[in-house]
Scaffold this active site. Structure first.
Site, short mmCIF file in Angstrom:
data_model
loop_
_atom_site.label_atom_id
_atom_site.label_comp_id
_atom_site.label_asym_id
_atom_site.label_seq_id
_atom_site.Cartn_x
_atom_site.Cartn_y
_atom_site.Cartn_z
N ARG A 164 0.80 -1.22 0.01
CA ARG A 164 0.18 0.14 -0.06
C ARG A 164 0.83 1.30 -0.04
O ARG A 164 0.29 2.44 0.24
CB ARG A 164 -1.23 0.09 1.44
N CYS A 211 -10.71 -0.45 3.50
CA CYS A 211 -9.91 -0.58 4.28
C CYS A 211 -9.60 0.62 4.73
O CYS A 211 -8.96 1.64 4.50
CB CYS A 211 -8.58 -1.47 4.61
P1 FAD Z 1 -7.47 8.32 -5.35
O1 FAD Z 1 -8.30 7.79 -3.95
O2 FAD Z 1 -8.59 8.81 -6.03
O3 FAD Z 1 -6.57 9.00 -4.47
C1 FAD Z 1 -5.22 7.98 -4.09
C2 FAD Z 1 -4.17 8.79 -3.73
O4 FAD Z 1 -3.41 8.49 -5.51
C3 FAD Z 1 -3.83 10.40 -3.34
O5 FAD Z 1 -2.59 10.41 -2.99
C4 FAD Z 1 -3.84 11.24 -5.05
O6 FAD Z 1 -3.35 12.10 -5.13
C5 FAD Z 1 -2.77 9.60 -5.48
N1 FAD Z 1 -3.46 10.05 -7.01
C6 FAD Z 1 -4.19 9.71 -7.23
N2 FAD Z 1 -4.29 9.62 -8.72
C7 FAD Z 1 -3.06 10.10 -9.71
C8 FAD Z 1 -2.17 10.36 -10.78
N3 FAD Z 1 -2.83 9.80 -11.74
N4 FAD Z 1 -1.46 10.56 -9.86
C9 FAD Z 1 -0.74 11.02 -9.17
N5 FAD Z 1 -1.46 10.78 -8.25
C10 FAD Z 1 -2.40 10.31 -8.08
N6 FAD Z 1 -7.14 -0.89 -2.18
C11 FAD Z 1 -6.71 -1.87 -2.18
O7 FAD Z 1 -4.72 -1.75 -2.06
N7 FAD Z 1 -6.76 -3.63 -1.89
C12 FAD Z 1 -8.16 -3.82 -1.77
O8 FAD Z 1 -8.69 -4.80 -1.91
C13 FAD Z 1 -9.08 -2.17 -2.05
N8 FAD Z 1 -10.54 -2.82 -1.89
C14 FAD Z 1 -11.99 -1.81 -1.66
C15 FAD Z 1 -12.81 -1.40 -2.10
C16 FAD Z 1 -13.82 -0.88 -1.99
C17 FAD Z 1 -15.03 -0.32 -1.87
C18 FAD Z 1 -12.96 0.65 -1.98
C19 FAD Z 1 -13.85 1.56 -1.97
C20 FAD Z 1 -11.78 1.11 -1.61
C21 FAD Z 1 -11.15 -0.45 -2.04
N9 FAD Z 1 -9.45 -0.10 -1.94
C22 FAD Z 1 -8.57 -1.16 -1.61
C23 FAD Z 1 -8.76 1.35 -1.63
C24 FAD Z 1 -9.29 1.80 -2.80
O9 FAD Z 1 -9.36 1.48 -3.96
C25 FAD Z 1 -6.59 2.06 -3.71
O10 FAD Z 1 -6.35 2.92 -2.83
C26 FAD Z 1 -6.36 2.85 -5.27
O11 FAD Z 1 -5.51 2.40 -4.82
C27 FAD Z 1 -7.28 4.35 -4.80
O12 FAD Z 1 -6.81 4.92 -6.09
P2 FAD Z 1 -7.92 6.12 -6.29
O13 FAD Z 1 -8.18 5.79 -8.24
O14 FAD Z 1 -9.51 5.77 -6.36
O15 FAD Z 1 -7.27 6.98 -6.09
N1 EPU Z 2 -11.02 -10.63 10.23
C1 EPU Z 2 -11.59 -10.68 11.53
N2 EPU Z 2 -13.27 -9.66 11.82
C2 EPU Z 2 -13.83 -8.72 11.09
C3 EPU Z 2 -12.86 -8.80 9.38
C4 EPU Z 2 -11.43 -9.41 9.77
O1 EPU Z 2 -11.57 -11.64 12.41
O2 EPU Z 2 -14.46 -7.81 11.01
C5 EPU Z 2 -10.08 -11.39 10.51
C6 EPU Z 2 -10.22 -12.72 9.39
O3 EPU Z 2 -11.44 -13.37 9.81
C7 EPU Z 2 -9.02 -12.93 8.35
C8 EPU Z 2 -7.93 -11.67 8.66
O4 EPU Z 2 -8.72 -10.81 9.96
O5 EPU Z 2 -8.62 -13.92 9.60
C9 EPU Z 2 -8.08 -10.69 7.52
O6 EPU Z 2 -9.12 -11.05 7.17
P1 EPU Z 2 -9.80 -10.13 5.34
O7 EPU Z 2 -9.13 -11.62 4.94
O8 EPU Z 2 -10.62 -10.13 4.77
O9 EPU Z 2 -8.83 -9.52 5.31
P2 EPU Z 2 -7.86 -8.12 5.47
O10 EPU Z 2 -6.87 -7.96 5.99
O11 EPU Z 2 -9.11 -7.27 5.99
C10 EPU Z 2 -6.95 -7.17 3.37
C11 EPU Z 2 -6.87 -5.98 2.42
C12 EPU Z 2 -7.97 -5.44 2.08
C13 EPU Z 2 -7.90 -6.72 0.59
C14 EPU Z 2 -8.43 -8.11 1.59
C15 EPU Z 2 -8.49 -9.50 -0.12
C16 EPU Z 2 -5.96 -4.31 3.89
C17 EPU Z 2 -5.92 -3.46 5.14
N3 EPU Z 2 -6.92 -5.00 4.17
O12 EPU Z 2 -8.39 -7.57 3.99
O13 EPU Z 2 -8.18 -4.04 1.44
O14 EPU Z 2 -9.27 -6.22 0.07
O15 EPU Z 2 -7.33 -8.23 1.99
O16 EPU Z 2 -7.33 -9.97 0.13
O17 EPU Z 2 -4.48 -5.01 3.49
C18 EPU Z 2 -8.33 -2.04 1.05
O18 EPU Z 2 -6.91 -1.96 1.45
O19 EPU Z 2 -8.89 -1.20 1.13
C19 EPU Z 2 -8.37 -2.77 1.35
C20 EPU Z 2 -9.89 -2.92 1.73
#
Ligand code: FAD
Ligand code: EPU
Length: 307
Positions: A164, A211
């Site tokens: 991240r 997250c």
């Molecule tokens: P923004 O939120 O718009 O910006 C994030 C940062 O990037 C800011 O600092 C911004 O200035 C910068 N930025 C954006 N575009 C540019 C550019 N072109 N040039 C320079 N800087 C830029 N993240 C995960 O890693 N794994 C997940 O599984 C995950 N699941 C998600 C699920 C949901 C439902 C949601 C809402 C979010 C989730 N995220 C997850 C978080 C998010 O999608 C990521 O962090 C993603 O990389 C953000 O991208 P964005 O384009 O929306 O950036």
């Molecule tokens: N858990 C709980 N309670 C909860 C949620 C999770 O006990 O309410 C426990 C689960 O049982 C498991 C552990 O926590 O043992 C990890 O949970 P999960 O498998 O849901 O994954 P996570 O580590 O919480 C990460 C990323 C997500 C990504 C998922 C899927 C981070 C901070 N989060 O979640 O990324 O989608 O894995 O691989 O690294 C994001 O970064 O925004 C994001 C959504």
């Protein structure tokens, strides 16, 4: 002849509530510069600015953002350059979900791990978005950045990508990125995606920014917040999701102040230090300002967003 540039319309500048451009749907107004060409980005970045991607990892203050907010428009959002070779330059505003779909249809492997992430390509690179199944950095070869008014190419290996995180030069705008995907078959890609989909199935569907906190080494923030009994904890319109404790959901009328107060409660209740994954932008408004939550320095251009 004055040349094509003189006729080019330039960036579109509008004052907008950033709540409408972020997935959490909170945040006050800013002057939004939508750019359709590198020259627009050059113009837009002459004063203090921030870059908005898909707005899916942002907590924007209720008082809005004093800097320009730069967005890349439609000309940066086409995914058609990705063909069966799997090696393509793509605009930084390409939405990741469509790109993942196109890769599957073309039978290209490498993006399965980012299934379900509602980012734009540029934002995904800056956050090195991913899951335990893979990150965007796995496929990234190089980027084109706008930096101090010049377009520069930087190899992926020099972007400091980690869990991240990235270490782009301060003030850089990702304009385009070259990905290299591996030829496979649509069926095999779909099978790999099914595992990622299964891992995501427990995540809430309500409005969120994903997250809130990064996982501490060897543990999961969601597990820690859950173990502290905080699921369902609510401040105004913001709530710790019942489905997954590391998601803050907007029940409909949340403010950034509600969300900030909720995060404070979480941090106070969980013994382990929790690092925010979200980027925080802008100024506190209303109640937050009255409570003295200045907290968010105007760090645009010269520093990364605060976590
Ligand atoms: P923004 O939120 O718009 O910006 C994030 C940062 O990037 C800011 O600092 C911004 O200035 C910068 N930025 C954006 N575009 C540019 C550019 N072109 N040039 C320079 N800087 C830029 N993240 C995960 O890693 N794994 C997940 O599984 C995950 N699941 C998600 C699920 C949901 C439902 C949601 C809402 C979010 C989730 N995220 C997850 C978080 C998010 O999608 C990521 O962090 C993603 O990389 C953000 O991208 P964005 O384009 O929306 O950036
Ligand atoms: N858990 C709980 N309670 C909860 C949620 C999770 O006990 O309410 C426990 C689960 O049982 C498991 C552990 O926590 O043992 C990890 O949970 P999960 O498998 O849901 O994954 P996570 O580590 O919480 C990460 C990323 C997500 C990504 C998922 C899927 C981070 C901070 N989060 O979640 O990324 O989608 O894995 O691989 O690294 C994001 O970064 O925004 C994001 C959504």
């Amino acid at each position: 002849m004055p040349g094509v540039d003189a006729a080019r319309p330039g960036a579109t500048v509008t004052r907008l509530a950033l709540a409408s451009l972020t997935t959490l749907r909170v945040g006050g107004e800013a002057e939004v510069w939508t750019c359709e060409a590198d020259a627009d980005v050059r113009d837009a970045t002459r004063a203090d600015f921030r870059v908005l991607g898909g707005g899916s990892n942002l907590l924007v203050g209720d008082g809005g953002v004093p800097e320009r907010v730069v967005r890349l428009g439609r000309d940066y959002a086409g995914a058609r350059t990705l063909d069966a070779t799997g090696d393509a330059w793509l605009g930084a505003a390409v939405p990741l979900p469509g790109l993942v779909r196109r890769a599957r249809q073309l039978g290209l492997s490498g993006l399965e791990g980012v299934l379900g992430i509602p980012a734009q390509l540029g934002g995904a690179i800056v956050m090195n978005a991913g899951t335990r199944f893979g990150e965007i950095g796995d496929t990234l070869q190089e980027v084109e950045l706008m930096l101090d008014g010049r377009v520069e190419r930087v190899a992926a290996a020099d972007l400091g990508l980690g869990y991240r995180r990235s270490a782009l030069p301060p003030g850089a705008v990702v304009l385009r990125a070259r990905l290299r995907l591996t030829p496979s078959t649509p069926e095999r890609v779909a099978r790999a995606e099914a595992a990622v989909d299964a891992a995501r199935r427990g995540q809430p569907k309500a409005r969120s920014a994903g997250c809130a906190f990064k996982n501490p080494p060897g543990d999961a923030a969601g597990r820690l917040i859950d173990a502290a009994g905080l699921k369902g904890l609510r401040v105004g319109g913001a709530m710790i999701a019942h489905e997954h404790a590391n998601f803050v959901v907007n029940l409909g009328d949340a403010t950034a102040t509600d969300v900030t107060l909720l995060l404070e409660r979480v941090r106070a209740a969980v013994a382990a230090p929790l690092d925010l994954e979200w980027r925080r932008w802008g100024l506190p408004g209303g109640e937050a300002a009255a409570r003295g939550w200045g907290g968010v320095p105007a760090d645009a251009r010269t520093a990364t967003d605060v976590g």
